[in-house]
Design a protein around this motif. Structure first.
Motif, PDB file in Angstrom:
ATOM      1  N   ALA A   1       6.046  -4.445  -2.129  1.00 24.09           N
ATOM      2  CA  ALA A   1       6.363  -3.027  -2.230  1.00 24.09           C
ATOM      3  C   ALA A   1       5.082  -2.241  -2.434  1.00 24.09           C
ATOM      4  O   ALA A   1       4.192  -2.670  -3.148  1.00 24.09           O
ATOM      5  CB  ALA A   1       7.308  -2.798  -3.397  1.00 24.09           C
ATOM      6  N   GLY A   2       4.982  -1.121  -1.785  1.00 28.01           N
ATOM      7  CA  GLY A   2       3.839  -0.254  -2.004  1.00 28.01           C
ATOM      8  C   GLY A   2       3.966   0.419  -3.350  1.00 28.01           C
ATOM      9  O   GLY A   2       4.974   0.289  -4.048  1.00 28.01           O
ATOM     10  N   ILE A   3       2.951   1.167  -3.696  1.00 26.91           N
ATOM     11  CA  ILE A   3       2.883   1.802  -5.006  1.00 26.91           C
ATOM     12  C   ILE A   3       4.065   2.759  -5.211  1.00 26.91           C
ATOM     13  O   ILE A   3       4.551   2.942  -6.322  1.00 26.91           O
ATOM     14  CB  ILE A   3       1.503   2.491  -5.131  1.00 26.91           C
ATOM     15  N   ASN A   4       4.574   3.319  -4.117  1.00 26.95           N
ATOM     16  CA  ASN A   4       5.664   4.285  -4.251  1.00 26.95           C
ATOM     17  C   ASN A   4       7.001   3.629  -4.542  1.00 26.95           C
ATOM     18  O   ASN A   4       7.909   4.267  -5.055  1.00 26.95           O
ATOM     19  CB  ASN A   4       5.824   5.091  -2.955  1.00 26.95           C
ATOM     20  N   PHE A   5       7.148   2.367  -4.162  1.00 27.49           N
ATOM     21  CA  PHE A   5       8.462   1.745  -4.250  1.00 27.49           C
ATOM     22  C   PHE A   5       8.444   0.487  -5.109  1.00 27.49           C
ATOM     23  O   PHE A   5       9.241  -0.406  -4.941  1.00 27.49           O
ATOM     24  CB  PHE A   5       8.998   1.455  -2.843  1.00 27.49           C
TER      25      PHE A   5
END
Lengths: 389, 548
Positions: free
Chosen positions: B514-518
């Protein structure tokens, strides 16, 4: 003849007596460094007080101040603008003083002064890149604040005393070749410098010439006038002479001298923060704190970036408390935020102390600048991080 | 007119000669290859397949009848230090992909075998992400997280040159995929939440030398400068960071400039803050770009609702009339359709929950929707002429926003004037099909997870997209029913692509952590997927699918 040589060798081999003076010629170096700082300050004050029109005058002033600070052997030296200093530069003088094995009572003050000279130079460099008058002046003001700390105050010793404090309170105040005596007793004759455990207790001057010979950097707490001489007691004399007769205890006492204010946090906070990190931060910042989806948050990579961007501990606090975890900012408790901040600092090898990392806004954090830590002993040398227990 | 025609003829002859002389190296795309990329069924040579920005294939062997038999052809793991957002570039038998930390891979497009791997160690300012490479003339180009534009030898992966492309590397980085256009590489910088001013640059594809910059914030004396109070324009934001579309016939470039800064504090930047949150149409035929028109979606934004979706140019039918249109989508949850010639609004449609949008973040905090990661994200969507519909995934979240009322610029840190919002309530997503003819939904799917995987439309009536829960799904373009799905068990925040090799059509998608946003821990807590439960992935994978 042989006897004399042997005797000299013995003297040299023995530990220095407690009133030993500074090495040649640190005193002159400190005086030179101070003169160069004052020359730089004069340049800045002149341009700030004046009504110069045009960019050129300001650039010139910043370059001249920079020259006085860094000296002609530094890359930042721009010869074409002239040098109001002596060419060695404050930095040059301080480097010569610090470039030796071992340390003196005055070393922390001189290291602190050097750090502040570098900060001032950074601000001058920044000023040279500014396009707006307001920002240029803001940088110069910052540089002046740094330089005020370099000059320091004779009444204060340790790192806050700066060069003046070191000259006025330690063996650094003794000119090369002058007579040093134990500061526990009055001198038999003047001129003489009274020393206890590297602290300058008094300066004794012959009465006839005293008025002209009082050092500029001396903060005088008491004056004793005798038949032939005047004994000028320093600000720290009382504290220093309490050690008289307790030399062995004095030797055991180590002054905790800090080059800059240290980040406040406790070992218990760092320990508790380790669990917070694993749960809420590790996914983006990595088990080794070097970043995965997010950036590095401890160790050499982080501290180098912090220094390059001039981050204070307050900058770190705002980012952590307000914007992390990025996927759900503000979702941790103030205690968790403080603990994880402590964990990050400990992971960067900052030493834990007794003051806790604050859970609410604290005005003190802005003064703590982050950057590579001298003397740190990382448990992971490659990453520059320390394991937190 | 005659002179113009002759000019074109001369250029055509020269390019033919050049191609024949290069011999083996003529196997690289030419200017014509890029211009005709949409008709090339074998390759995928531009970020979104063609200059239109529309991920659409006019010919597809994969149909609604056989898609259910689609099988994994190969899967290759790559560097997993962050999310994969790469849009694979495929040329002949080689696929080029990137990892979040700028590692570049050349893969055998048939087997997934790694031909070469170029490792990179960037300094990461905030997010690690990369959307892919550009290719041309034996080179593979990548723009990096530390502000460099690099060219690698396409045969070996060795660095040919590297230039510092960002103006201020303390607050600027690159995630965008470079776009080759007429010997240039077009590239936008990411600096819109870190105190910079957005700019789009053109570099020489041969040397990396800068040709021009176009800044998104008008300086003193320029039209639009008055939309900023005081000196606030100096750190005004407006980054062009996701992608661009180009109409080569008119040399018009379409780009979306991002949110204004400080993101959450409007009081110190009074005015509409041009050209933030705007689509700009630039004439790039001359020595420097000229603004033809702009359309501002959200004036004076205080919620970081930038138009993250790359523009998509298409010819659609609105109210029975065929029109040249350009679509946009923003993190404020809006899907926009503009007239491609004038920038005039045709209509807009909310695709995510909207609430409290006109209230600026307060000291104590107030709720607005979508959240900062919400609405239409950076992979956008695609248009299918067969259905005259636009397929666009979106994120449905709300957030609580706060601003202390002050903003301080700290080099290398966020310049927000407040805090990123705290997620409030559920975190879900939509896959929407918008009927371009009416501006209303053709169909909509409300899904348990945010949807940011873009869309690939096939003329056979299939739309592919991926969710952050890892499901890669083929929808029936007419009805929205699920025709096929594959659980990657990783997060998908990269767009799907397609290519053909050895007579077989492939669909490809990247998935990873997951990227930092998710990275919300709640996503991991046994949340449902079509095939079971979601857990945080630790691997990053390129997966290609084909018919048996």
């Amino acid at each position: 003849m042989r006897t004399i040589v042997l005797w000299l060798a013995c003297v040299l081999a023995l530990a220095s007596p407690p009133w030993a003076q500074a090495a040649p010629d640190d005193h002159a170096g400190a005086i030179g460094a101070l003169a160069d700082v004052r020359a730089a300050v004069a340049e800045i004050v002149r341009i700030e007080d004046g009504y110069a029109v045009g960019h050129g005058a300001y650039v010139r002033a910043a370059h001249r101040a920079m020259n006085a600070l860094v000296g002609r052997r530094d890359d930042g030296y721009a010869a074409s603008y002239g040098d109001p200093g002596d060419g060695v530069g404050t930095l040059g003088h301080l480097d010569i003083m610090l470039d030796k094995v071992g340390s003196s009572l005055w070393t922390p003050a001189i290291e602190g002064a050097k750090a502040n000279v570098l900060a001032a130079a950074d601000n001058l460099q920044s000023a040279l890149g500014q396009k707006e008058m307001e920002e240029y002046e803001a940088d110069l003001t910052r540089a002046l604040a740094n330089l005020a700390l370099v000059v320091g105050r004779p009444a204060q010793d340790g790192v806050l005393g700066g060069i003046s404090g070191a000259l006025g309170n330690t063996t650094l105040g003794v000119p090369w070749g002058a007579t040093s005596v134990s500061g526990c007793a009055l001198p038999s004759r003047a001129p003489a410098y009274g020393i206890v455990a590297q602290r300058l207790v008094y300066v004794a001057l012959p009465r006839r010439s005293a008025s002209a010979a009082i050092p500029d950097e001396l903060s005088i707490s008491r004056v004793v006038v005798r038949a032939d001489d005047v004994v000028l007691y320093t600000h720290g004399a009382v504290a220093a002479t309490t050690a008289c007769g307790h030399a062995s205890r004095m030797q055991r006492t180590r002054e905790v001298a800090l080059a800059a204010p240290e980040p406040p946090f406790t070992a218990a906070q760092a320990h508790a923060g380790s669990a917070v990190y694993r749960k809420s931060c590790l996914q983006c910042h990595g088990a080794d704190l070097q970043g995965t989806a997010g950036p590095a948050v401890a160790g050499t990579e982080f501290l180098t970036t912090a220094k390059r961007n001039k981050w204070s501990l307050e900058d770190l606090r705002v980012t952590v408390f307000q914007n992390m975890p990025f996927s759900n900012p503000g979702s941790l408790t103030p205690k968790q935020y403080a603990d994880v901040s402590a964990f990050l600092l400990a992971s960067s090898c900052y030493p834990a102390g007794t003051r806790p990392f604050p859970q609410t806004d604290s005005s003190t954090l802005a003064a703590v600048k982050l950057g590579p830590i001298s003397g740190a002993k990382p448990t992971n040398a490659k990453l520059g991080t320390c394991a937190v227990k | 007119m005659l002179r113009k025609v002759i000019g074109f003829a001369v250029i055509a002859v020269v390019s033919v000669v050049a191609v024949s002389r290069l011999g083996a190296q003529s196997s690289w795309p030419t200017t014509d290859s890029y211009l005709n990329a949409d008709t090339d069924t074998a390759d995928w040579i531009l970020p979104a397949r063609s200059y239109t920005g529309n991920r659409y294939l006019a010919h597809s062997d994969i149909t609604t009848a056989n898609v259910s038999t689609l099988k994994k052809a190969w899967a290759t793991n790559v560097d997993a230090r962050g999310p994969l957002e790469t849009s694979p570039i495929v040329w002949h038998d080689t696929m080029y992909v990137t990892s979040s930390h700028n590692d570049v891979y050349a893969l055998d497009a048939k087997t997934g075998a790694v031909k070469w791997h170029h490792a990179y160690k960037p300094h990461v300012i905030a997010f690690s992400a990369n959307r892919g490479v550009a290719i041309g003339d034996g080179k593979v180009y990548e723009a990096t997280l530390d502000g460099n534009l690099i060219a690698l030898d396409a045969a070996t992966g060795k660095t040919l040159w590297s230039v510092v492309a960002a103006h201020d590397t303390t607050n600027t980085f690159y995630t965008m995929q470079p776009v080759p256009y007429k010997d240039m590489l077009l590239l936008g910088a990411s600096n819109g939440d870190w105190g910079g001013i957005g700019y789009l640059s053109a570099f020489s594809a041969a040397t990396g030398k800068r040709i021009w910059d176009w800044e998104t914030i008008p300086g003193p004396g320029q039209p639009g400068h008055g939309s900023w109070s005081g000196d606030s324009w100096k750190r005004g934001g407006g980054a062009i960071w996701s992608g661009v579309a180009i109409d080569p016939a008119t040399n018009t470039l379409y780009a979306d400039a991002g949110n204004p800064q400080p993101d959450f504090l409007g009081t110190i930047r009074k005015g509409t803050n041009l050209y933030t949150n705007s689509m700009v149409a630039l004439d790039i035929s001359g020595a420097t770009p000229k603004l033809k028109w702009y359309h501002q979606f959200i004036p004076h934004d205080t919620h970081d609702w930038d138009p993250a979706m790359p523009p998509v140019l298409f010819s659609g039918t609105v109210g029975g009339t065929a029109r040249k249109l350009v679509a946009a989508g923003d993190k404020g949850g809006n899907f926009w359709v503009l007239d491609a010639g004038t920038g005039a609004l045709v209509y807009h449609l909310p695709v995510s929950t909207q609430k409290g949008q006109n209230t600026e973040p307060s000291r104590t905090g107030n709720i607005a929707c979508p959240n900062t990661n919400g609405g239409v994200e950076f992979n956008g969507g695609s248009y299918m002429p067969e259905t005259n519909a636009f397929y666009v995934p979106s994120v449905d979240q709300c957030g609580q926003w706060t601003s202390p009322g002050t903003a301080t610029y700290v080099s290398g840190q966020f310049y927000l004037g407040g805090a990123f919002p705290k997620l409030v309530g559920p975190s879900t997503g939509y896959m929407s099909a918008v009927d371009i003819g009416t501006g209303k939904f053709l169909w909509r799917k409300h899904l348990a997870f945010p949807q940011i995987g873009g869309a690939l439309s096939l003329s056979s009536g299939i739309v592919f997209t991926g969710g952050v829960n890892g499901d890669f799904t083929a929808y029936d373009a007419k009805t929205g029913s699920v025709l096929w799905h594959y659980p990657t068990n990783q997060t998908i925040q990269a767009p799907p692509g397609s290519y053909s090799l050895g007579g077989k059509q492939y669909v490809v998608v990247a998935s990873g952590p997951a990227g930092i946003n998710f990275a919300d821990p709640r996503f991991a807590a046994g949340a449902p997927t079509l095939e079971g439960t979601y857990s945080h992935p630790t691997k990053a994978t390129i997966t290609a699918f084909t018919l048996p």
